[in-house]
Every structure is written in structure tokens, then in C-alpha cells.
Design a protein around this motif. Structure first.
Motif, mmCIF file in Angstrom:
data_model
loop_
_atom_site.group_PDB
_atom_site.id
_atom_site.type_symbol
_atom_site.label_atom_id
_atom_site.label_comp_id
_atom_site.label_asym_id
_atom_site.label_seq_id
_atom_site.Cartn_x
_atom_site.Cartn_y
_atom_site.Cartn_z
ATOM 1 N N ALA A 95 1.789 -1.157 -13.053
ATOM 2 C CA ALA A 95 1.567 -1.906 -11.987
ATOM 3 C C ALA A 95 2.939 -2.813 -12.032
ATOM 4 O O ALA A 95 3.306 -3.263 -10.906
ATOM 5 C CB ALA A 95 0.329 -2.782 -11.474
ATOM 6 N N THR A 124 1.495 7.058 -12.097
ATOM 7 C CA THR A 124 0.750 6.624 -10.877
ATOM 8 C C THR A 124 0.213 8.308 -10.496
ATOM 9 O O THR A 124 -1.049 8.081 -9.818
ATOM 10 C CB THR A 124 1.570 6.152 -9.803
ATOM 11 O OG1 THR A 124 2.207 4.950 -10.317
ATOM 12 C CG2 THR A 124 0.737 6.244 -8.479
ATOM 13 N N ILE A 129 -3.302 6.767 -11.124
ATOM 14 C CA ILE A 129 -2.792 5.433 -10.837
ATOM 15 C C ILE A 129 -2.449 4.388 -11.805
ATOM 16 O O ILE A 129 -2.315 3.290 -12.058
ATOM 17 C CB ILE A 129 -3.660 4.661 -9.900
ATOM 18 C CG1 ILE A 129 -5.004 4.264 -10.485
ATOM 19 C CG2 ILE A 129 -3.800 5.458 -8.335
ATOM 20 C CD1 ILE A 129 -5.913 3.400 -9.511
ATOM 21 N N LEU A 187 5.198 -3.596 -5.037
ATOM 22 C CA LEU A 187 3.708 -3.395 -4.738
ATOM 23 C C LEU A 187 3.200 -4.392 -3.617
ATOM 24 O O LEU A 187 2.245 -4.112 -2.983
ATOM 25 C CB LEU A 187 2.694 -3.362 -5.799
ATOM 26 C CG LEU A 187 3.095 -2.272 -6.571
ATOM 27 C CD1 LEU A 187 2.224 -2.501 -7.999
ATOM 28 C CD2 LEU A 187 2.823 -0.872 -5.763
ATOM 29 N N LEU A 191 0.592 -2.930 -0.777
ATOM 30 C CA LEU A 191 -0.894 -2.904 -1.052
ATOM 31 C C LEU A 191 -1.409 -4.057 -0.194
ATOM 32 O O LEU A 191 -0.750 -5.118 0.121
ATOM 33 C CB LEU A 191 -1.126 -3.235 -2.461
ATOM 34 C CG LEU A 191 -0.767 -2.279 -3.487
ATOM 35 C CD1 LEU A 191 -1.145 -2.825 -4.950
ATOM 36 C CD2 LEU A 191 -1.536 -0.962 -3.279
ATOM 37 N N GLU A 192 -2.505 -3.740 0.311
ATOM 38 C CA GLU A 192 -3.390 -4.939 1.103
ATOM 39 C C GLU A 192 -4.367 -5.416 0.443
ATOM 40 O O GLU A 192 -4.948 -4.647 -0.214
ATOM 41 C CB GLU A 192 -3.485 -4.383 2.650
ATOM 42 C CG GLU A 192 -2.415 -3.916 3.466
ATOM 43 C CD GLU A 192 -2.751 -3.372 4.799
ATOM 44 O OE1 GLU A 192 -4.290 -3.172 4.898
ATOM 45 O OE2 GLU A 192 -1.844 -3.141 5.577
ATOM 46 N N SER A 193 -4.992 -6.552 0.959
ATOM 47 C CA SER A 193 -6.231 -6.896 0.186
ATOM 48 C C SER A 193 -7.240 -6.151 0.398
ATOM 49 O O SER A 193 -7.618 -5.337 1.644
ATOM 50 C CB SER A 193 -6.537 -8.500 0.778
ATOM 51 O OG SER A 193 -7.553 -9.075 0.210
ATOM 52 N N PRO A 194 -8.221 -5.887 -0.435
ATOM 53 C CA PRO A 194 -8.462 -6.566 -1.844
ATOM 54 C C PRO A 194 -7.464 -5.766 -2.762
ATOM 55 O O PRO A 194 -7.534 -5.977 -4.047
ATOM 56 C CB PRO A 194 -9.894 -6.251 -2.143
ATOM 57 C CG PRO A 194 -10.330 -5.162 -1.576
ATOM 58 C CD PRO A 194 -9.395 -5.028 -0.042
ATOM 59 N N GLN A 195 -6.925 -4.505 -2.297
ATOM 60 C CA GLN A 195 -6.275 -3.758 -3.554
ATOM 61 C C GLN A 195 -5.033 -4.464 -4.081
ATOM 62 O O GLN A 195 -4.664 -4.313 -5.328
ATOM 63 C CB GLN A 195 -5.575 -2.533 -2.503
ATOM 64 C CG GLN A 195 -6.553 -1.215 -2.374
ATOM 65 C CD GLN A 195 -7.239 -1.610 -0.786
ATOM 66 O OE1 GLN A 195 -7.117 -2.694 -0.195
ATOM 67 N NE2 GLN A 195 -8.175 -0.643 -0.642
ATOM 68 N N SER A 196 -4.404 -5.566 -3.321
ATOM 69 C CA SER A 196 -3.297 -5.944 -3.906
ATOM 70 C C SER A 196 -3.825 -7.181 -4.831
ATOM 71 O O SER A 196 -2.922 -7.245 -5.637
ATOM 72 C CB SER A 196 -2.483 -6.985 -2.854
ATOM 73 O OG SER A 196 -3.832 -7.905 -2.345
ATOM 74 N N ASN A 197 -5.097 -7.188 -5.265
ATOM 75 C CA ASN A 197 -5.571 -8.310 -6.149
ATOM 76 C C ASN A 197 -5.729 -7.379 -7.720
ATOM 77 O O ASN A 197 -5.817 -8.041 -8.588
ATOM 78 C CB ASN A 197 -6.912 -9.110 -5.800
ATOM 79 C CG ASN A 197 -6.619 -9.822 -4.780
ATOM 80 O OD1 ASN A 197 -5.727 -10.854 -4.552
ATOM 81 N ND2 ASN A 197 -7.592 -9.867 -3.763
ATOM 82 N N TYR A 198 -5.860 -6.141 -7.401
ATOM 83 C CA TYR A 198 -6.097 -5.376 -8.671
ATOM 84 C C TYR A 198 -5.163 -5.477 -9.864
ATOM 85 O O TYR A 198 -5.570 -5.673 -10.893
ATOM 86 C CB TYR A 198 -6.249 -3.553 -8.182
ATOM 87 C CG TYR A 198 -7.352 -3.487 -7.180
ATOM 88 C CD1 TYR A 198 -8.458 -4.490 -7.181
ATOM 89 C CD2 TYR A 198 -7.742 -2.401 -6.588
ATOM 90 C CE1 TYR A 198 -9.652 -4.289 -6.320
ATOM 91 C CE2 TYR A 198 -8.576 -2.117 -5.806
ATOM 92 C CZ TYR A 198 -9.632 -2.971 -5.544
ATOM 93 O OH TYR A 198 -10.503 -2.640 -4.560
#
Length: 263
Positions: A95, A124, A129, A187, A191-198
Motif C-alpha cells: 500500500a 496487487t 492485493i 491511494l 479508496l473510499e471509507s472504510p477501505q481507505s482505513n485498511y
């Protein structure tokens, strides 16, 4: 082409579309760096005009490490199997590759740009990923850079040594780079929430693993040194300057080969 456009080209173009704002922030960071006097440079390579404040921050960081970070990292290692920790670390590293890609471009380092791009695309896709490091298996070297190094390439002075709460040792230049790195990863535009927090959660897990793996070296600096502040300062500056190939031959060589960029 749509896959490359979505994951690589479009995010990178987004970064360069906000380049004026990026340069404005970078300019502020550059001009705010404290410049050592000629006398200071002659007396040694450690420029620490904020030592009193830094020592207070160091005391806080050391207490945080002793009571929170170290025991949590030990528990993290006990609870999670080593194989799971490796997968989380791989995901966090993958990431970070788009950020490495952008910084390499800003440094005009096409070789590292190509390596970072290749690693990100391969891990990825084929590496699910990023959980599996297929790129290393086929011997694609992992580049590592940040905006602090970009500022160095652009000719920004190192500035004063500072210790940041939670993040640990830095220089004014590398601290400014940390601020930019928070927004420079493409990124963030995908990415949108919640994926952006991963990626953030995975990075936290990777830091816990590193703290536990390097426990002997870190504990030796923080708890076994006569002056842990001075030891950590010298260790960080030696490690950082070595990474940037910016070493003055007169600097004291520290016995610890450890990048203590954060606890």
C-alpha cells in the motif's frame, strides 16, 4: 489500459494537478527549516537548538513505549501467528508503493519509479492485493523513499534535529516530509471509507511487528543507555544520513545500525 489508468496513471496525474499546492507547502517547509551557524557546523554535525523541548518529548515517548507500545507489540506477536504478521506487513508495504512511486518521480529517479510501479501492479494482482510478495520472489527490488528524501534531492537543508510525539526522532526536513507523505499517496484518491482505513491499520500492525522484532536493539537504546536521548539522536542521524548518502566523515559512527524513524 483501464486497470492501469485507474490504479496508476489517474492517481499520479491527480498528484501533479495539485502540484502548485504541494510546492507551496514544500516551500513553507523549506523556508521554516532552522539553519545552523557556521560555528555549529565546525563544532560537530549534531544541530539541536531545541534540545530542552526535545528531551521533554523524548521522556514522553519513552514512557509511551514502556507502558503502551512495547507491551502491545509483545501481545500482538503472541496473539497473531507469524504467518499472519507477515501477510499484514506485506499488505502495508504494498500500500506504500504508490507513495514511493510518486516520490521517485519527483526525484527524477526513473529506475525506482519503475520498480515501485512493477511491485505494486504485480503484488496487487498476482499477490492478492499485496498479501503475498510475488515481486520479491521474482527478484524485483523493493525501493524505499519518502518526501523527506525528495526535499533532500531538491536541495533542502536538513535543519534542526527534533523529536516528535509518538513518531520519534526526525529533522525539520524529514518532519516536513512526513506531513506531505500523509497526502501524497495516490491511494487516497481511489479508496473510499472504510477501505481507505485498511492501509493505516495494516501499517500500525507492521510497526508493532517491527517493534517486537527489534526489541533488543530498541530496548538497548531507550533503557540501557546512559543518555537515551543522545543515543537515539546519534542513531537516527547516522541512519538517516546513511540512507541519503549524506554522511560527513567526521560524524561519530554509532554502533547501532537501526532506522529509528518512529517508535
Amino acid at each position: 489500459m483501464s486497470f492501469l489508468d485507474q490504479l496508476v496513471f489517474r492517481p499520479i496525474m491527480s498528484i501533479f494537478l495539485i502540484k502548485p499546492a504541494l510546492l507551496l507547502i514544500a516551500t513553507f517547509c523549506i523556508t521554516s527549516c532552522t539553519v545552523p551557524t557556521e560555528k555549529t557546523l565546525q563544532e560537530g554535525n549534531v544541530f539541536d537548538p531545541y534540545e530542552r523541548v526535545n528531551r521533554n518529548t523524548h521522556s514522553f515517548n519513552r514512557s509511551f513505549d514502556e507502558w503502551v507500545f512495547r507491551p502491545v507489540s509483545q501481545g500482538y506477536d503472541v496473539i497473531l501467528p507469524n504467518e499472519v504478521e507477515i501477510l499484514i506487513g506485506n499488505f502495508a508495504t504494498n500500500a506504500s508503493m504508490p507513495s514511493v512511486m510518486v516520490n521517485s518521480l519527483l526525484q527524477a529517479d526513473l529506475s525506482n519509479t519503475g520498480k515501485a510501479t512493477s511491485r505494486f501492479l504485480i503484488n496487487t494482482t498476482l499477490g492478492l492485493i499485496g498479501f503475498f510478495d510475488i515481486a520479491s520472489a521474482i527478484q524485483i527490488e523493493e525501493p524505499n523513499t519518502d518526501f523527506g528524501e525528495t526535499l533532500y534531492v531538491w536541495g533542502t537543508q536538513e535543519g534542526a534535529y527534533i523529536e516528535l510525539p509518538f513518531f520519534g526522532p526526525a529533522t525539520e526536513r524529514s518532519a516536513a516530509g512526513k506531513i506531505i507523505d500523509l497526502v501524497i499517496n495516490p491511494l487516497r484518491f481511489i479508496l473510499e471509507s472504510p477501505q481507505s482505513n485498511y492501509p493505516r491499520v495494516a501499517t500500525a500492525g507492521k510497526l508493532l511487528t517491527q517493534r517486537d522484532r527489534l526489541s533488543n536493539s530498541i530496548d538497548s537504546i531507550l533503557y540501557d543507555s546512559a543518555d537515551s536521548y543522545k543515543q537515539l539522536r546519534l542513531t537516527y542521524l547516522q541512519s538517516r544520513r546513511s540512507k541519503l548518502n549524506d554522511i560527513d566523515e567526521e560524524i561519530d559512527v554509532d554502533p547501532y545500525e537501526l532506522d529509528t524513524d518512529g517508535f
